[in-house]
Write an enzyme that holds these catalytic residues in place. Structure first.
Site, PDB file in Angstrom:
ATOM      1  N   TYR A 226       0.818  -1.211   0.000  1.00 40.51           N
ATOM      2  CA  TYR A 226       0.000   0.000   0.000  1.00 40.51           C
ATOM      3  C   TYR A 226       0.858   1.269   0.000  1.00 40.51           C
ATOM      4  O   TYR A 226       0.966   1.952  -1.017  1.00 40.51           O
ATOM      5  CB  TYR A 226      -0.950  -0.012   1.208  1.00 40.51           C
ATOM      6  CG  TYR A 226      -1.869  -1.212   1.227  1.00 40.51           C
ATOM      7  CD1 TYR A 226      -2.902  -1.338   0.297  1.00 40.51           C
ATOM      8  CD2 TYR A 226      -1.696  -2.228   2.160  1.00 40.51           C
ATOM      9  CE1 TYR A 226      -3.742  -2.433   0.294  1.00 40.51           C
ATOM     10  CE2 TYR A 226      -2.528  -3.334   2.166  1.00 40.51           C
ATOM     11  CZ  TYR A 226      -3.555  -3.428   1.231  1.00 40.51           C
ATOM     12  OH  TYR A 226      -4.371  -4.521   1.227  1.00 40.51           O
ATOM     13  N   PRO A 239     -11.146  -0.649  -3.272  1.00 38.89           N
ATOM     14  CA  PRO A 239     -12.415  -1.237  -3.723  1.00 38.89           C
ATOM     15  C   PRO A 239     -13.570  -0.286  -3.475  1.00 38.89           C
ATOM     16  O   PRO A 239     -13.420   0.790  -2.881  1.00 38.89           O
ATOM     17  CB  PRO A 239     -12.545  -2.502  -2.875  1.00 38.89           C
ATOM     18  CG  PRO A 239     -11.270  -2.606  -2.079  1.00 38.89           C
ATOM     19  CD  PRO A 239     -10.695  -1.229  -2.019  1.00 38.89           C
ATOM     20  N   HIS A 460      -7.640   1.165   0.948  1.00 41.08           N
ATOM     21  CA  HIS A 460      -7.459  -0.197   1.405  1.00 41.08           C
ATOM     22  C   HIS A 460      -6.370  -0.374   2.461  1.00 41.08           C
ATOM     23  O   HIS A 460      -6.224  -1.459   3.037  1.00 41.08           O
ATOM     24  CB  HIS A 460      -7.121  -1.069   0.190  1.00 41.08           C
ATOM     25  CG  HIS A 460      -7.498  -2.507   0.339  1.00 41.08           C
ATOM     26  ND1 HIS A 460      -7.587  -3.145   1.553  1.00 41.08           N
ATOM     27  CD2 HIS A 460      -7.807  -3.446  -0.588  1.00 41.08           C
ATOM     28  CE1 HIS A 460      -7.926  -4.403   1.367  1.00 41.08           C
ATOM     29  NE2 HIS A 460      -8.066  -4.625   0.083  1.00 41.08           N
ATOM     30  N   SER A 673     -12.272 -12.712  -4.379  1.00 40.31           N
ATOM     31  CA  SER A 673     -12.534 -12.532  -2.955  1.00 40.31           C
ATOM     32  C   SER A 673     -14.001 -12.780  -2.723  1.00 40.31           C
ATOM     33  O   SER A 673     -14.826 -12.649  -3.632  1.00 40.31           O
ATOM     34  CB  SER A 673     -12.155 -11.119  -2.502  1.00 40.31           C
ATOM     35  OG  SER A 673     -12.431 -10.933  -1.131  1.00 40.31           O
ATOM     36  N   GLN A 674     -14.333 -13.165  -1.511  1.00 37.85           N
ATOM     37  CA  GLN A 674     -15.746 -13.247  -1.153  1.00 37.85           C
ATOM     38  C   GLN A 674     -15.952 -12.560   0.187  1.00 37.85           C
ATOM     39  O   GLN A 674     -15.486 -13.028   1.215  1.00 37.85           O
ATOM     40  CB  GLN A 674     -16.239 -14.691  -1.123  1.00 37.85           C
ATOM     41  CG  GLN A 674     -15.471 -15.659  -0.271  1.00 37.85           C
ATOM     42  CD  GLN A 674     -16.222 -16.966  -0.095  1.00 37.85           C
ATOM     43  OE1 GLN A 674     -17.442 -16.988  -0.028  1.00 37.85           O
ATOM     44  NE2 GLN A 674     -15.503 -18.044  -0.023  1.00 37.85           N
TER      45      GLN A 674
END
Length: 845
Positions: A226, A239, A460, A673-674
């Site tokens: 990051y 996101p 993020h 991803s979930q």
């Protein structure tokens, strides 16, 4: 139980009408939902299992008996009369009272009901006793000061044995290499891991570092993933969350909804401040709760070579952005109380009216969308004369972006509202849309559009999506009338919203133009697509004894292989919050088993039984790998740590990191991803590489869908091919639909056709249903009663499946004839369900 003990909730509500109990009346509905009930089961040694919230089960019966018992309970719960506090009324939050009532019901009635002796520690076994006057209770029943109480119990992230890491790593690179390359890679790995070699030297340095900290990788990951990245945070890092669409009749509705959202966010913040958020667990292990304390008041600040985080958890204001104009809006009054929704609405109305009078502001927000080097240069120019404005934005709890213009300002078009809102969450619909109405460095950037589009973009660096989704679920629950943690707000005197001007903007005009052009190219090239597969869901997969997550990931692998004819390196996030400051490790979904499964599915010469077995092997392999990663036994972070420890000590980067196996397996063309939600919200993000895909995979249930059902939801993001006029995502979407139907055939039909056929074949499956289909005889040799029984069995059999219509269509059953024959069902009403089920099984299998 006597009949007079059955009207518990109503009696409790009736008692709340007493003048001395006015304090409880605002929470009557909450009490109806959470009154304690007795489970009819017996034989328990502990009283803990007897008490649970009522969920409509027939075996649950109310505990309360009569008015005299109610008097004792109500007096105890609000402190009117107890052994230690006689005639003393304690004014506390209704939420405290409701849970105190729950405790007192059990304490008062346990002797009457002849239950095991109960205590407060039995009802709330983890927390024991607490004084009513000095402790809050959340809607979860968690006392104040609990959220961080298990931090000391978190595990230290260990350094895995080098031999174990290299062995597991070797297995995952095989699909990406030819035989010659595989031989060379084996030799490279063996050389790196040989006793007394370079690998063991780096391993010793890494183990020494791990002895000095709880998480040897946390700071490295924050920097290399990051803060040290110099690319733009938009699309590549940050996101977006898409919330349920709203219908606003006008600006007033929009601002009222925004005020509710702000109040919900503040209610969660109050829960954090009181440390009343329950500690999340994974099995018996507590999870790190620190991420929740990093999302409010945090801003990523541009630096010359590396960014840094500005943490302001005690901030008392937010920043409202409307028409590119920025306003500092107080959220607390002069005495530190939270403002009420009407007070927040008044502040928002003031901002909007003032912004409309001033006109559209300069597009300074676009600067935060550019790469970090460009943004740092612009920030240095902008800082003189704008210190107060930039400081107010930096220290705000979050930003509220009121998007007023209609959607689709860019040339990019979107197929549906969800996809359009996802683009609005990720990049603000580009520089011609709402991107200038953002500050992309803020961890939480909530947007409320006049067209009903709502959501959040989040930076993020500080937290994973699970923490933010928890905040969102609580916020939307409050918005929709759910129970709040805190008492009703009673803010009094507070500051009026303050306009935050940007002065001397001309000196950054060129920077704004550059940021505009860069974001335009990026947003125009990004293609997004929401896909809701309603054929079947996780319940169907679980009935086949498979993991729904593994099923979704193997569907991605199979679809990618069909589209590109090559294995796809995949980054699937595996959470590591059971460790101190744990973030994620990589679940490598691409494996030897997944590639073999895809190849077998595309090979017509492979039998259906072998295809099914290949799928089962791939699903099992993925499930085992995922369990290994989330328990802290992954290897990607370990390998990266070995590389970073070499750089930290000025040593040469090992040759293993230049090997084709490492490079290809870590070139993640699929990023998945979930992040599931309790609300109808979902996460959206872009790919990690230019020719890759970002894919959210979520199994939805009827609790998270307004229309019910058990389905899969996908959100795909990719970049458009420069030479293609059609969307790659459109092709992948069709491919995924086809993939799921193909997997359905394997799960449902193929295992069945391997069974011995029934004796006279009234209706038979062909050898290969994929090619031939099956049909019913137009002239059945059954008499009337047998035919009726058969049709009833068939109807019930298909009715048990999530998609009877799809099956009939897929396998060429004559639907018209089938419906016509259903008219014969009237004569079969005497059949029992067990008989029908038995005959249906005999008939088909």
């Amino acid at each position: 139980m006597d009949p007079d003990k059955r009207s518990a909730t109503q009696m409790l509500i009736n008692k709340c009408s007493s003048p001395c109990l006015d304090l409880i009346r605002p929470n009557q509905i909450f009490l109806q939902r959470h009154i304690l009930f007795l489970d009819g089961k017996s034989g328990r040694r502990s009283g803990e299992g007897y008490y649970r919230p009522f969920r409509g089960r027939k075996s649950l019966m109310p505990l309360l008996s009569n008015v005299s018992v109610m008097d004792v309970i109500m007096k105890r719960s609000i402190g009117l009369s107890t052994s230690s506090q006689k005639n003393k009324c304690v004014k506390v939050s209704p939420h405290v009272i409701s849970y105190e009532i729950m405790a007192q019901i059990g304490l008062t009635l346990s002797p009457i009901m002849r239950l095991p002796r109960l205590s407060r520690s039995t009802l709330f076994p983890r927390h024991g006793r607490w004084p009513l006057q000095s402790r809050y209770l959340t809607a979860y029943g968690t006392p104040e000061g609990t959220s961080l109480s298990r931090q000391k119990d978190l595990k230290k992230w260990p350094v895995a044995p080098l031999a174990q890491t290299l062995s597991r790593y070797q297995k995952t690179i095989r699909p990406f290499l030819s035989q010659d390359e595989w031989t060379t890679s084996q030799r490279t790995v063996a050389q790196f891991g040989q006793p007394g070699g370079y690998g063991e030297r780096l391993q010793a340095l890494l183990e020494a570092k791990a002895q000095t900290t709880n998480n040897w990788f946390a700071d490295w990951w924050l920097d290399c993933a990051y803060l040290g990245s110099r690319g733009t945070v938009v699309v590549w890092s940050s996101p977006g969350f898409v919330w349920p669409e709203q219908q606003f009749a006008g600006e007033t509705d929009q601002l009222e909804y925004a005020a509710k959202v702000v109040a919900g966010l503040l209610d969660f913040k109050l829960m954090l401040d009181k440390q009343c958020l329950p500690v999340e667990m994974m099995g018996q292990d507590p999870m790190d709760m620190e991420q929740y304390y990093m999302v409010y008041g945090t801003t990523r600040m541009p630096g010359k070579t590396k960014d840094y985080l500005s943490l302001n958890p005690n901030s008392k204001h937010m920043v409202v952005i409307h028409h590119n104009n920025f306003y500092r809006v107080s959220l607390y009054d002069d005495e530190g109380h939270l403002l009420s929704e009407p007070q927040i609405f008044g502040s928002l109305l003031h901002c909007v009216k003032d912004s409309r009078e001033k006109g559209r502001g300069p597009a300074v927000g676009l600067l935060t969308s550019d790469n970090r080097d460009n943004w740092f240069q612009a920030y240095e120019k902008l800082l003189p004369g704008n210190e107060n404005t930039l400081k107010a934005i930096e220290t705000s709890l979050f930003t509220l972006n009121l998007d007023q213009e209609p959607s689709n300002q860019n040339g990019n078009t979107y197929p549906d509202q969800k996809t359009k809102t996802a683009a609005q969450a990720i990049h603000g619909l580009g520089p011609n849309g709402h991107a200038a109405n953002r500050w992309f460095d803020k961890t939480m950037q909530v947007f409320i559009g006049s067209d009903g589009s709502c959501g959040m973009c989040y930076e993020h660096s500080t937290a994973e999506g699970v923490a933010l989704m928890t905040v969102i679920d609580h916020t939307l629950r409050c918005v929709n009338g759910g129970t709040k943690f805190g008492p009703p707000s009673k803010g009094n005197r507070f500051d009026c919203p303050e306009f935050l001007p940007f002065r001397d903007v001309d000196q950054v005009r060129d920077n704004i133009t550059l940021a505009h052009n860069n974001l335009y190219s990026l947003s125009e090239d990004l293609d997004l697509r929401a896909m809701h597969f309603k054929g079947f869901g996780k319940s169907f997969i679980k009935r086949q004894k498979f993991s729904p997550d593994s099923f979704m990931q193997m569907a991605l692998q199979y679809a990618f292989y069909r589209l590109h004819k090559t294995p796809g390196g995949q980054y699937e996030s595996g959470g590591l919050r059971i460790f101190h400051r744990g973030r994620t490790d990589i679940i490598r979904s691409c494996s030897v088993e997944s590639v073999r499964f895809a190849q077998d599915m595309l090979n017509n010469s492979v039998s259906t039984q072998n295809k099914f077995q290949s799928m089962a092997n791939a699903l099992k392999g993925h499930s085992n790998f995922a369990k290994m990663v989330v328990s802290g036994n992954g290897f990607d972070r370990h390998l990266l740590g070995l590389k970073l420890i070499a750089l930290e000590h000025g040593l040469e980067v090992p040759e293993i990191f230049n090997d084709p196996g490492y490079k290809r397996s870590t070139y993640h063309r699929i990023s998945s991803s979930q992040v599931s939600a309790k609300s109808e919200s979902f996460l959206a993000f872009g790919p990690l590489v230019m020719n890759g895909y970002g894919c959210l995979c979520v199994a939805l249930t009827n609790q998270s869908l307004s229309d019910g059902g058990d389905t899969f939801f996908f959100f795909l993001g990719t970049f458009l091919a420069s030479t293609s006029s059609s969307s790659l995502v459109s092709s992948v979407e069709i491919l995924y639909e086809d993939t799921f139907l193909a997997l359905l055939r394997l799960l449902f039909v193929l295992p069945l056709v391997t069974r011995p056929p029934p004796p006279p074949p009234r209706c038979c499956f062909p050898a290969d249903p994929r090619d031939e289909g099956f049909s019913f005889s137009s002239e059945p040799s059954l008499d009337s009663s047998e035919l009726s029984e058969t049709l009833v069995a068939l109807t019930l059999f298909l009715g048990c499946l999530p998609l009877p219509g799809l099956l009939l269509t897929e396998f060429d059953v004559d639907l018209e004839s089938f419906l016509r024959l259903l008219l014969l069902l009237g004569s079969s009403g005497s059949l029992s369900e067990s008989t029908i089920a038995k005959r249906s099984m005999n008939f088909f299998f």
